[in-house]
Design an enzyme around this catalytic site. Structure first.
Site, PDB file in Angstrom:
ATOM      1  N   GLU A  25      36.760-172.011  17.134  1.00 14.08           N
ATOM      2  CA  GLU A  25      38.051-171.632  17.744  1.00 14.08           C
ATOM      3  C   GLU A  25      38.399-172.392  19.034  1.00 14.08           C
ATOM      4  OE1 GLU A  25      37.708-167.333  18.127  1.00 14.08           O
ATOM      5  OE2 GLU A  25      38.339-167.080  16.080  1.00 14.08           O
TER       6      GLU A  25
ATOM      7  N   GLU B 194      36.607-167.106   9.245  1.00 16.32           N
ATOM      8  CA  GLU B 194      36.437-165.716   9.673  1.00 16.32           C
ATOM      9  C   GLU B 194      37.654-164.935   9.216  1.00 16.32           C
ATOM     10  OE1 GLU B 194      35.590-165.073  13.847  1.00 16.32           O
ATOM     11  OE2 GLU B 194      34.363-166.884  13.934  1.00 16.32           O
TER      12      GLU B 194
END
Ligand code: BG6
Length: 451
Positions: free
Chosen positions: A169, A355
């Protein structure tokens, strides 16, 4: 339809523990408490509990955990290597042999179980000593330590790891700088510090890609963002414009990763804020083979004062059309379709969802966990993802978050459970750490089989 691997995810810092056998990370310095990701903790407090130090004892249980993965029938595992296990302070020139042997065994067991490893090189557990010494990612010397780590693992696992993700991320560098290792609190200009850190991470990412292409050209290497599309709360053009800008703030990160140069949005921002960033850096031309993203929810925004949803890291207005999790994250299965189409329409390169899941308070009763809310969440999202694949989106893999219950990154709680396997530990680390298969474990196994 292209072939997509269906699997699950973990992250070393949130599951491994084993502090006695490795170095100390920023994550290890964060106690179990709300807001932990927004602070620096220079000294441990004996009154507080530090959950990632032992996490969920994956270090001690990995053989049986991998057997459980095999039983679940997952086709891939997205996980990470703990930087502090390989380079305890981040400053060593050679990796720790015991740490490397541990990951050798993890990878070999996964491969023997026909589970494709997808490895994130850095996921939220930066060596604390490195952070103290160099300030953070904004410092190129700090980044060189990362490049050493990346080169070491790419070379060592050549032929065994076919998918690398350089960073977890990356856009969170702008939103959660301190927990990622950006020293904003010791810098005179916070905005400069954040964008400088991101820029140095782009360079580190580029160096890892360049090295991977030389050493193991058969591997695919990409990077990851957190993309939660932001909707305008109304069709007021001001809301639409606000949403557009907020989305661009995150997409500029993937623009650089995919296009190899800064988009006009960033150039304009740097000029307006007088930020000094070397936008002509030639290394940026080393671009990703694929783009990975997490997807948990969408967010909404408005220029008016509206009720805010709690829990979402990006924040935002409450969307009246959506339900929320117990932690205030808005549940939006159609949003995953919007997320994938946004990214694929923009970049036309393969994607990964690394995710996706729901944090919930599961209850263990007589060795069983009934989690229909998780089954519903995953099922609705997977169905939308399958529609995207049918519509032409190239997806390499989907890895739900998470295989085991793990320490929550934002709160450090164990009670915010995402796993399809329950781990018997509470928020203070008390419990047997025994594993129990949830109803969602059996459901996911069938869902993978039936695809
Ligand atoms: C992602 C992180 O942002 O969200 C994970 O990559 C994290 O590490 C996940 O666990 C869920 O967030 P949280 O705070 O509920 O654990």
């Amino acid at each position: 339809m292209n072939k997509c691997l269906w699997g699950a995810a973990l992250s070393a810092g949130q599951c491994e523990g084993g502090i006695a056998s490795r170095g100390y990370s920023i994550a290890d310095s964060q106690p179990m408490e709300k807001g932990r990701v927004f602070k620096r903790y220079p000294e441990p407090d004996p009154e507080k509990y530090y959950p990632t130090q032992n996490a969920v004892y994956f270090y001690e249980n990995y053989q049986s955990d991998i057997e459980l993965m095999e039983e679940a029938g997952i086709e891939c595992l997205r996980t990470s290597f703990a930087w502090c296990r390989l380079y305890p302070t981040g400053m060593e020139l050679e990796p720790d042999a015991t740490g490397l042997a541990f990951y050798d065994d993890v990878i070999d067991r996964l491969l023997a179980a026909k589970i494709e490893p997808i490895i994130t090189i850095s996921h939220l557990e930066v060596p604390y000593a490195l952070f103290e010494k160099y300030g953070g990612w904004e410092n190129p010397e700090f980044c060189e330590s990362y490049v050493r780590l990346a080169k070491c693992v790419i070379e060592h696992f050549k032929g065994r790891v076919h998918y690398w993700i350089t960073f977890n991320e990356m856009n969170m560098t702008l939103h959660l700088p301190l927990c990622i290792g950006v020293g904003i609190d010791r810098s005179e200009n916070e905005l400069q510090c954040k964008y400088q850190a991101l820029h140095q991470m782009f360079i580190a990412n580029a160096k890892a890609i360049q090295y991977c292409k030389q050493v193991d050209p058969s591997a695919s290497i990409g990077a990851m963002i957190a993309y939660s599309p932001i909707y305008p709360l109304t069709c007021n053009p001001l809301d639409v414009e606000k949403a557009r800008k907020l989305n661009l703030e995150n997409l500029m990160v993937s623009d650089v990763l995919v296009d190899g140069c800064y988009p006009p949005y960033a150039l304009e921002l740097f000029k307006r804020e007088n930020l000094q960033i070397d936008v002509d850096e030639p290394l940026l031309k080393n671009t990703v083979d694929f783009l990975a993203t997490s997807y948990y929810s969408t967010n909404a925004t408005s220029v008016d004062n509206t009720t805010q949803s709690s829990g979402n890291l990006f924040g935002g207005a409450v969307n009246p059309y959506l339900k929320q999790t117990e932690w205030g994250w808005q549940i939006d299965p159609l949003g995953v379709k919007i997320c994938l189409h946004d990214l694929y329409d923009r970049y036309r390169i393969p994607l990964l969802i690394t995710e996706n899941g729901i944090g919930a308070k599961d209850v263990l009763e007589d060795g069983e966990i009934h989690d229909p809310y998780r089954i519903e969440y995953l099922n609705d999202h997977i169905d939308k993802i399958k529609e995207c694949i049918e519509e032409g989106v190239e997806l390499y893999a989907y890895t739900m978050w998470s295989f085991l219950d793990q320490v929550s990154a934002s709160s450090g709680q164990m009670s915010k459970r995402y796993g399809i396997v329950y781990v018997d530990l509470d928020d203070n680390g008390k419990g047997s750490a025994q594993r129990f298969k949830k109803d969602s474990f059996y459901w996911y196994k069938e869902k993978i089989k039936a695809r």
